[in-house]
Design a protein around this motif. Structure first.
Motif, PDB file in Angstrom:
ATOM      1  N   PHE A 135      36.733  15.230  13.286  1.00 52.55           N
ATOM      2  CA  PHE A 135      37.709  14.940  12.227  1.00 52.55           C
ATOM      3  C   PHE A 135      37.519  13.512  11.734  1.00 52.55           C
ATOM      4  CE2 PHE A 135      41.657  13.294  10.616  1.00 52.55           C
ATOM      5  CZ  PHE A 135      42.223  14.335   9.892  1.00 52.55           C
ATOM      6  N   ARG A 180      36.288  12.186   8.064  1.00 56.13           N
ATOM      7  CA  ARG A 180      37.283  11.449   7.277  1.00 56.13           C
ATOM      8  C   ARG A 180      36.763  10.075   6.871  1.00 56.13           C
ATOM      9  NH1 ARG A 180      42.981  11.634   7.110  1.00 56.13           N
ATOM     10  NH2 ARG A 180      42.484  13.805   6.679  1.00 56.13           N
ATOM     11  N   GLY A 205      39.006  17.189   8.100  1.00 57.43           N
ATOM     12  CA  GLY A 205      38.811  15.750   7.935  1.00 57.43           C
ATOM     13  C   GLY A 205      38.495  15.353   6.511  1.00 57.43           C
ATOM     14  N   PHE A 241      45.991  12.497  10.098  1.00 56.48           N
ATOM     15  CA  PHE A 241      45.216  12.327  11.330  1.00 56.48           C
ATOM     16  C   PHE A 241      46.119  12.468  12.553  1.00 56.48           C
ATOM     17  CE2 PHE A 241      43.287   9.587  14.633  1.00 56.48           C
ATOM     18  CZ  PHE A 241      42.089  10.264  14.797  1.00 56.48           C
TER      19      PHE A 241
END
Length: 190
Positions: free
Chosen positions: A61, A65, A115, A121
């Motif tokens: 993730f 991201r 992500g 998050f």
């Protein structure tokens, strides 16, 4: 057979941790069976598998991201599967974070796909940690309590060695066909 069990029980915890970073289903099931046989501790195996699984998904993730440039070349080869992961996420929401842990082929793509979105998050991390614990407990204890059946099946497969490759190839083919169908563009009729 005994040599393999000794080797797994010696390095098993490290194998469970490392393998669970990227999936771990086979590792936690094997650890459960070995715990049933008295070669490993089921609690330690579950804790290691859950921690590694949560860490692995969180890293995926995080990388997608905050380092899209590194991820995009990998994703370019899997556009349809990525789109399928995003569709599943939009359709099923938070539940897909849990269920993808049990579906081979989606384990890596779902955290990457999420992500790339604006999904929180912190929310992902909480759901991911809870899901990893539930996943490890279900598979670890399930295989521990089914250890005798696994042991009998192992003996049967040992006597009929040709069955395992045929079964594994059939399973992999079924997963591949499903993912292929699910990610193939449908033709318009009209």
């Amino acid at each position: 057979m005994q040599e393999m069990l000794t080797s797994l029980s010696t390095y098993g915890y490290l194998v469970v941790f490392l393998y669970s970073l990227g999936g771990g289903m086979v590792a936690i099931i094997a650890a459960g069976v070995l715990a049933h046989l008295g070669k490993m501790d089921i609690t330690v195996s579950i804790v290691l598998a859950a921690a590694a699984n949560a860490i692995g998904d969180t890293l995926l993730f995080y990388v997608s991201r905050y380092n899209r440039a590194a991820v995009m070349p990998y994703l370019a080869k899997h556009k349809r599967k990525l789109a399928f992961s995003q569709i599943l996420f939009k359709k099923h929401g938070n539940k897909i974070i849990f269920f993808k842990k049990f579906i081979y082929g989606l384990k890596t793509l779902v955290p990457l796909a999420i992500g790339l979105t604006k999904y929180s998050f912190a929310k992902f991390s909480v759901i991911n940690i809870v899901s990893a614990v539930v996943w490890a407990v279900l598979l670890g204890l399930g295989s521990f309590y089914a250890g005798e059946a696994f042991e009998r099946a192992g003996n049967f497969l040992g006597e009929n060695g040709w069955l395992m490759p045929v079964g594994m190839l059939s399973l992999l083919a079924a997963v591949w066909i499903y993912l292929k169908k699910a990610t193939t563009k449908k033709r318009r009729q009209g």
